[in-house]
Scaffold this motif. Structure first.
Motif, short mmCIF file in Angstrom:
data_model
loop_
_atom_site.label_atom_id
_atom_site.label_comp_id
_atom_site.label_asym_id
_atom_site.label_seq_id
_atom_site.Cartn_x
_atom_site.Cartn_y
_atom_site.Cartn_z
N GLU A 23 0.84 -1.19 0.00
CA GLU A 23 0.00 0.00 0.00
C GLU A 23 0.88 1.25 0.00
O GLU A 23 2.00 1.23 0.51
CB GLU A 23 -0.92 -0.01 1.23
N PRO A 24 0.43 2.35 -0.59
CA PRO A 24 -0.90 2.59 -1.16
C PRO A 24 -1.04 2.15 -2.62
O PRO A 24 -2.11 2.26 -3.20
CB PRO A 24 -1.03 4.12 -1.07
N TYR A 25 0.02 1.62 -3.21
CA TYR A 25 -0.01 1.34 -4.65
C TYR A 25 -0.83 0.10 -4.99
O TYR A 25 -1.48 0.06 -6.04
CB TYR A 25 1.42 1.20 -5.17
N ALA A 95 7.08 -0.07 -0.68
CA ALA A 95 7.54 1.28 -1.05
C ALA A 95 8.68 1.68 -0.12
O ALA A 95 8.63 1.48 1.09
CB ALA A 95 6.39 2.27 -0.94
N GLY A 96 9.73 2.22 -0.71
CA GLY A 96 10.92 2.57 0.05
C GLY A 96 12.01 1.53 -0.14
O GLY A 96 13.20 1.86 -0.10
N LYS A 97 11.61 0.28 -0.37
CA LYS A 97 12.57 -0.78 -0.67
C LYS A 97 12.57 -1.13 -2.15
O LYS A 97 13.55 -1.64 -2.68
CB LYS A 97 12.25 -2.04 0.15
N GLY A 98 11.44 -0.86 -2.79
CA GLY A 98 11.31 -1.11 -4.21
C GLY A 98 11.18 0.20 -4.98
O GLY A 98 11.15 1.27 -4.38
N GLY A 99 11.10 0.08 -6.28
CA GLY A 99 10.92 1.25 -7.12
C GLY A 99 12.21 2.02 -7.36
O GLY A 99 13.30 1.56 -7.05
N GLY A 100 12.06 3.20 -7.92
CA GLY A 100 13.21 4.02 -8.21
C GLY A 100 13.97 3.56 -9.43
O GLY A 100 13.51 2.73 -10.22
N LYS A 182 -10.23 -0.08 -10.82
CA LYS A 182 -11.35 -0.28 -11.75
C LYS A 182 -10.79 -0.55 -13.15
O LYS A 182 -9.95 -1.40 -13.31
CB LYS A 182 -12.29 0.92 -11.70
N ASN A 183 -11.24 0.20 -14.17
CA ASN A 183 -10.79 -0.06 -15.54
C ASN A 183 -9.56 0.76 -15.93
O ASN A 183 -9.17 0.79 -17.10
CB ASN A 183 -11.92 0.20 -16.54
N LYS A 184 -8.94 1.42 -14.96
CA LYS A 184 -7.78 2.27 -15.27
C LYS A 184 -6.48 1.48 -15.10
O LYS A 184 -5.68 1.72 -14.19
CB LYS A 184 -7.79 3.51 -14.37
N ARG A 185 -6.30 0.53 -16.00
CA ARG A 185 -5.12 -0.34 -15.91
C ARG A 185 -3.83 0.46 -16.04
O ARG A 185 -2.83 0.14 -15.41
CB ARG A 185 -5.18 -1.42 -16.99
N ALA A 186 -3.84 1.49 -16.85
CA ALA A 186 -2.63 2.30 -17.06
C ALA A 186 -2.17 2.94 -15.74
O ALA A 186 -0.96 3.09 -15.52
CB ALA A 186 -2.88 3.37 -18.11
N ASP A 187 -3.11 3.32 -14.88
CA ASP A 187 -2.74 3.89 -13.57
C ASP A 187 -2.05 2.84 -12.70
O ASP A 187 -1.08 3.14 -12.00
CB ASP A 187 -3.97 4.44 -12.86
N TYR A 188 -2.57 1.63 -12.74
CA TYR A 188 -1.95 0.52 -12.01
C TYR A 188 -0.53 0.27 -12.52
O TYR A 188 0.42 0.12 -11.73
CB TYR A 188 -2.81 -0.73 -12.16
N VAL A 189 -0.36 0.25 -13.84
CA VAL A 189 0.96 0.02 -14.43
C VAL A 189 1.93 1.11 -13.99
O VAL A 189 3.07 0.83 -13.58
CB VAL A 189 0.88 -0.04 -15.97
N ASN A 190 1.50 2.36 -14.04
CA ASN A 190 2.36 3.47 -13.63
C ASN A 190 2.75 3.37 -12.16
O ASN A 190 3.91 3.63 -11.79
CB ASN A 190 1.66 4.81 -13.90
N ASN A 191 1.82 3.00 -11.31
CA ASN A 191 2.11 2.90 -9.88
C ASN A 191 2.96 1.68 -9.53
O ASN A 191 3.70 1.70 -8.54
CB ASN A 191 0.81 2.88 -9.06
N TRP A 192 2.87 0.65 -10.36
CA TRP A 192 3.67 -0.56 -10.14
C TRP A 192 5.16 -0.25 -10.14
O TRP A 192 5.94 -0.89 -9.42
CB TRP A 192 3.32 -1.59 -11.20
N ASN A 194 6.67 1.94 -8.67
CA ASN A 194 7.09 2.30 -7.32
C ASN A 194 7.42 1.09 -6.45
O ASN A 194 7.94 1.23 -5.33
CB ASN A 194 6.00 3.13 -6.62
N LEU A 195 7.10 -0.11 -6.96
CA LEU A 195 7.25 -1.33 -6.16
C LEU A 195 8.26 -2.32 -6.73
O LEU A 195 8.55 -3.34 -6.11
CB LEU A 195 5.89 -2.05 -6.07
N VAL A 196 8.83 -2.02 -7.89
CA VAL A 196 9.72 -2.97 -8.57
C VAL A 196 10.91 -3.32 -7.68
O VAL A 196 11.62 -2.43 -7.19
CB VAL A 196 10.20 -2.42 -9.92
N ASN A 197 11.13 -4.60 -7.49
CA ASN A 197 12.24 -5.08 -6.68
C ASN A 197 13.46 -5.27 -7.57
O ASN A 197 13.74 -6.37 -8.06
CB ASN A 197 11.85 -6.40 -6.00
#
Length: 211
Positions: A23-25, A95-100, A182-192, A194-197
């Motif tokens: 969370e929050p992503y 978040a904080g350990k992933g992303g960037g 909901k149907n905003k998959r692009a928002d999910y992709v963009n926020n993902w 922030n979590l990439v390990n």
């Protein structure tokens, strides 16, 4: 003389973090449904097909009493569902350990092959958003020539290049995001992003570069 063990069953691996860790992503509710519902369902499904194969091997089901192509398709769908989800959980970190921006060997290789991380991110995002229906966006490492190869899978039946290991994977089935986005998959992709390990992807890359 050793006794036959037949095909072994699969097990649901533990999540590498708490249900609310992304969370929050990605919400706790999504992770709960996704892991305890969908991923567990693929493990159970795979095991039900393994049981059927074992019954065939034991002679409990005779030839003509089963559809071998249907059986194999069910195995592929459920085993891939299990294995792809296992990679997906490991490919994310709180978040904080992933992303960037990635460092290490994978960061250097992205810079060399794609020109910059920003160009790589834009192309991977474009590939993810172009996927029709449900499936996955992935990053392979091509052992033969050292390429980092972006690819998409439709459903669980992969556009798979033989022998290529997956370094990074993004689940684009609706169960991965719909409760929150909901149907905003692009928002999910963009926020993902922030979590990439990246540490996990980098370690996998280095393992295969040594082979």
């Amino acid at each position: 003389m050793s006794s036959l063990t037949y095909l072994k069953k699969y097990e649901l691996p533990p999540l590498p973090y708490n249900l609310d860790a992304l969370e929050p992503y990605i919400s706790k509710e999504i992770i709960d449904v996704h892991y305890n519902g969908h991923h567990r369902g693929y493990v159970n499904g795979a095991n039900s097909f393994v049981d059927r194969v074992n019954k065939i091997l034991k002679g409990e089901i005779s030839s003509g009493q089963y559809d071998i192509q249907g059986l194999l398709r069910g195995l592929v769908f459920n085993i891939n569902g299990h294995k792809l989800h296992s990679l997906y959980w490991q490919n994310m970190a709180p978040a904080g350990k992933g992303g960037g921006k990635p460092g290490g060997v994978i960061g250097d290789l992205i810079e060399k092959q794609y020109g910059s991380f920003e160009k790589f991110k834009a192309l991977f995002t474009e590939a993810a958003n172009s996927l029709p229906g449900t499936g996955w966006a992935v990053l392979y490492y091509e052992v033969e020539n050292g390429n980092l190869q972006i690819m998409t899978f439709e459903n669980h039946f992969q556009n798979h290049i033989a022998e290529l290991p997956i370094l990074l994977i993004l689940d684009e089935f609706e169960h991965a995001y719909y409760l929150q986005y909901k149907n905003k998959r692009a928002d999910y992709v963009n926020n993902w992003w922030n979590l990439v390990n990246w540490d996990f992807a980098d370690k996998k890359l280095q393992q295969y570069m040594k082979k």
